[in-house]
Design a protein around this motif. Structure first.
Motif, PDB file in Angstrom:
ATOM      1  N   VAL A  33       0.788  -1.174   0.157  1.00 19.84           N
ATOM      2  CA  VAL A  33      -0.163  -0.207   0.031  1.00 19.84           C
ATOM      3  C   VAL A  33       0.945   1.076  -0.074  1.00 19.84           C
ATOM      4  O   VAL A  33       1.831   1.396   0.675  1.00 19.84           O
ATOM      5  N   ARG A  34       0.694   2.266  -0.863  1.00 18.25           N
ATOM      6  CA  ARG A  34       1.449   3.398  -0.901  1.00 18.25           C
ATOM      7  C   ARG A  34       1.475   3.873   0.486  1.00 18.25           C
ATOM      8  O   ARG A  34       0.161   4.117   1.298  1.00 18.25           O
ATOM      9  N   LEU A  35       2.495   4.508   0.994  1.00 18.42           N
ATOM     10  CA  LEU A  35       2.591   5.041   2.209  1.00 18.42           C
ATOM     11  C   LEU A  35       1.967   6.318   2.494  1.00 18.42           C
ATOM     12  O   LEU A  35       1.282   6.259   3.672  1.00 18.42           O
ATOM     13  N   SER A  36       1.496   7.195   1.472  1.00 20.35           N
ATOM     14  CA  SER A  36       0.747   8.288   2.067  1.00 20.35           C
ATOM     15  C   SER A  36      -0.654   7.933   2.040  1.00 20.35           C
ATOM     16  O   SER A  36      -1.210   8.316   3.058  1.00 20.35           O
ATOM     17  N   VAL A  37      -1.035   7.020   1.262  1.00 22.80           N
ATOM     18  CA  VAL A  37      -2.540   6.500   1.302  1.00 22.80           C
ATOM     19  C   VAL A  37      -2.739   5.896   2.809  1.00 22.80           C
ATOM     20  O   VAL A  37      -3.540   6.071   3.587  1.00 22.80           O
ATOM     21  N   PHE A  38      -1.447   5.168   3.159  1.00 19.90           N
ATOM     22  CA  PHE A  38      -1.511   4.352   4.219  1.00 19.90           C
ATOM     23  C   PHE A  38      -1.706   5.180   5.647  1.00 19.90           C
ATOM     24  O   PHE A  38      -2.288   5.188   6.589  1.00 19.90           O
ATOM     25  N   MET A  39      -0.645   6.179   5.640  1.00 23.90           N
ATOM     26  CA  MET A  39      -0.546   7.281   6.708  1.00 23.90           C
ATOM     27  C   MET A  39      -1.845   8.111   6.927  1.00 23.90           C
ATOM     28  O   MET A  39      -2.304   8.324   8.024  1.00 23.90           O
TER      29      MET A  39
END
Length: 141
Positions: free
Chosen positions: A113-119
């Motif tokens: 999962v992309r880190l930006s979406v995750f965060m």
């Protein structure tokens, strides 16, 4: 300032695979008169960044999925991947749950999962949990 940094650290550890209870520290600091907004910010930031550790571990560990010592059987890994694909990244809003929340963040790393979406999703879920704890504590204390 020490209280807020301590809460950040406790919240960070609580979000990793290490069992810790940041809610107890949060309520204790609320009872001693610390600023609820700074406590909320410290706990939310620490818990979200701790979840990033799980994400990174999941992402890194996946490189070794065909090694003998890999902690999951390939069949288990596929089952987790299928479950995650069924419910998708929105399940990260449940990463605040005491049972299974940390596993979700780990699996998200394995699922790349992309880190930006995750965060964003993890921060929303965890921040809402701490806001609810603060609101309920205000009613009790």
């Amino acid at each position: 300032m020490t209280a807020y940094l301590s809460l950040f650290g406790v919240s960070f550890l609580a979000a990793t695979l290490i069992p810790f209870y940041s809610e107890v520290a949060l309520v204790g600091l609320l009872a001693t008169g610390h600023d609820p907004w700074l406590l909320w910010l410290s706990a939310s930031a620490g818990n979200t960044l701790g979840a990033v550790v799980n994400w990174a571990l999941g992402r890194y560990l996946l490189h070794f999925e065909y090694s003998r010592w890999f902690p999951f059987k390939i069949s288990q890994l596929h089952r987790y991947q299928n479950w995650y694909q069924r419910f998708g990244v929105w399940s990260l809003l449940l990463s605040w749950l005491p049972a299974g929340g940390d596993a979700l963040t780990f699996i998200a790393g394995m699922m790349k999962v992309r880190l930006s979406v995750f965060m964003i999703l993890v921060a929303v879920g965890k921040s809402l949990r701490y806001a609810l704890i603060i609101a309920l504590s205000d009613q009790i204390l």
